[in-house]
Design a protein around this motif. Structure first.
Motif, PDB file in Angstrom:
ATOM      1  N   ILE A 235       1.103  -1.281  -0.084  1.00 26.69           N
ATOM      2  CA  ILE A 235       0.492   0.215  -0.095  1.00 26.69           C
ATOM      3  C   ILE A 235       0.985   1.050  -0.303  1.00 26.69           C
ATOM      4  N   PHE A 236       0.795   2.234  -1.144  1.00 27.25           N
ATOM      5  CA  PHE A 236       1.615   3.025  -0.951  1.00 27.25           C
ATOM      6  C   PHE A 236       0.961   4.959  -0.233  1.00 27.25           C
TER       7      PHE A 236
ATOM      8  N   LEU B 293       3.472  -4.913   7.183  1.00 20.89           N
ATOM      9  CA  LEU B 293       5.160  -4.237   7.325  1.00 20.89           C
ATOM     10  C   LEU B 293       4.999  -2.870   7.497  1.00 20.89           C
ATOM     11  N   PHE B 294       4.585  -1.858   8.452  1.00 18.63           N
ATOM     12  CA  PHE B 294       4.265  -0.784   8.299  1.00 18.63           C
ATOM     13  C   PHE B 294       5.411   0.652   8.220  1.00 18.63           C
TER      14      PHE B 294
ATOM     15  N   GLN C 198      -6.782  10.372   8.965  1.00 17.94           N
ATOM     16  CA  GLN C 198      -5.646   9.333   8.998  1.00 17.94           C
ATOM     17  C   GLN C 198      -6.109   8.338   9.815  1.00 17.94           C
ATOM     18  N   ALA C 199      -6.821   8.360  10.986  1.00 19.19           N
ATOM     19  CA  ALA C 199      -6.425   7.173  12.515  1.00 19.19           C
ATOM     20  C   ALA C 199      -8.062   6.775  11.679  1.00 19.19           C
ATOM     21  N   GLN C 200      -8.701   7.198  10.824  1.00 19.40           N
ATOM     22  CA  GLN C 200      -9.646   6.314  10.619  1.00 19.40           C
ATOM     23  C   GLN C 200      -9.186   4.886   9.812  1.00 19.40           C
ATOM     24  N   VAL C 201      -7.839   5.866   8.683  1.00 18.11           N
ATOM     25  CA  VAL C 201      -7.737   4.477   7.782  1.00 18.11           C
ATOM     26  C   VAL C 201      -6.692   3.443   8.585  1.00 18.11           C
TER      27      VAL C 201
ATOM     28  N   PRO D 211       1.249   4.917   5.010  1.00 20.65           N
ATOM     29  CA  PRO D 211      -0.246   5.246   4.516  1.00 20.65           C
ATOM     30  C   PRO D 211      -0.430   5.663   3.892  1.00 20.65           C
ATOM     31  N   ILE D 212      -0.352   6.695   5.318  1.00 21.19           N
ATOM     32  CA  ILE D 212      -1.641   7.722   5.905  1.00 21.19           C
ATOM     33  C   ILE D 212      -0.622   9.046   5.681  1.00 21.19           C
TER      34      ILE D 212
END
Ligand SMILES: Nc1ncnc2c1ncn2[C@@H]1O[C@H](COP(=O)(O)OP(=O)(O)OP(=O)(O)O)[C@@H](O)[C@H]1O
Ligand SMILES: [Mg+2]
Length: 262
Positions: free
Chosen positions: A91-92, A204-205, A185-188, A176-177
């Motif tokens: 996820i970019f 892997l974040f 941001q928190a929603q995602v 991703p956010i």
């Protein structure tokens, strides 16, 4: 937690050629990833933090097989990987840049399924697309719209649906956010967290935002100049950082936890 890692990265190296001789032979290299090793267990989130340019994205892309590794190995379920596998998805950061503006959302989500011939008939494909839209909180009615008709957060949901299409084992979330409004941001992040539970995903974040990484990660790896300098349980790392670089990184962010203040 299982005792065998799902993803195992061993001494991974990625050197970029920065200068060539007149004859095109590589002369100088930049060591973007210089001997990185870590394990990720099933259902776990490993955070990867570090300053801009330290090699986080390059690590992710090399694991994915988007870049050929200069050295080292990546194992998934004990099997050595060579090249791109549908089992690892990404996820970019910028959901706009990575979605083809001429394709509908349905086509974007379907693309990995089509490329990998991962369905038997058109009906099954449509069912899968609807299921993916539902998983990420989008409606069926939105399937035939184009990326520009969506908000940033919704576009990131499309990117997530696409990444989920082939039931990957591991998802590499590369900031991703960070391109999104703070308010969404928190929603995602919550969506990613819910999906992880529902589909037992492993992440892997990669992130800059240390506070967010702490919130979502089980363990955190700190990267500096192409190397991992420290890796620890998230809480432990924030409470009791060992490496001077980690201490530095932590002192640069405002922390709401009063335990942190000396
Ligand atoms: N394709 C490339 N060719 C040459 N050098 C590259 C390439 N991609 C990245 N680099 C260099 O490798 C280093 C690491 O880049 P990378 O994108 O992995 O950093 P990062 O930690 O993800 O940074 P950021 O937090 O800003 O996203 C940088 O110095 C970058 O200039
Ligand atoms: Mg990056």
């Amino acid at each position: 937690m299982n005792d065998k890692p799902l993803l195992s990265v061993k001494n991974l190296q990625k050197y970029f050629v920065t200068e060539r001789t007149f004859w095109g032979k590589p002369k100088e290299y930049y060591k973007a990833v210089d001997g990185v090793s870590f394990d990720i267990y099933k259902g776990e989130t490993l955070g990867l933090v570090g300053e801009s340019g330290c090699g986080k994205s390059t690590t992710g892309r090399t694991i994915m097989g988007l870049y050929p590794a200069t050295g080292g190995d990546v194992f998934l379920n004990g099997e050595k990987l060579s090249g791109i596998t549908p089992k690892i998805q990404m996820i970019f950061q910028d959901p706009y840049a990575c979605l083809n503006p001429r394709m509908t959302v349905a086509e974007i989500i379907a693309e990995p399924l089509v490329i990998n011939k991962a369905y038997d008939n058109a009906q099954e494909l449509q069912k899968r697309i609807f299921k993916l839209l539902e998983l990420v909180g989008l409606s069926r009615e939105q399937a035939n719209r184009f990326p520009h008709e969506f908000s940033g957060g919704q576009r990131q949901r499309v990117g997530i649906a696409r990444a989920l299409a082939l039931n990957p084992d591991v998802i590499i979330c590369d900031e991703p956010i960070s391109a999104l409004d703070v308010s969404i941001q928190a929603q995602v992040v919550n969506l990613l967290s819910d999906l992880q539970k529902e589909l037992s995903l492993t992440y892997l974040f990669i992130a800059h935002d240390l506070a967010m990484v702490r919130y979502i990660s089980d363990r955190v790896a700190v990267m500096n100049k192409g190397r991992i300098v420290e890796i620890a349980e998230a809480e432990e790392l924030y409470k009791n950082p060992q490496h001077p670089y980690t201490k530095n990184l932590l002192s640069a962010i405002p922390v709401p936890d009063p335990d942190f203040k000396k």
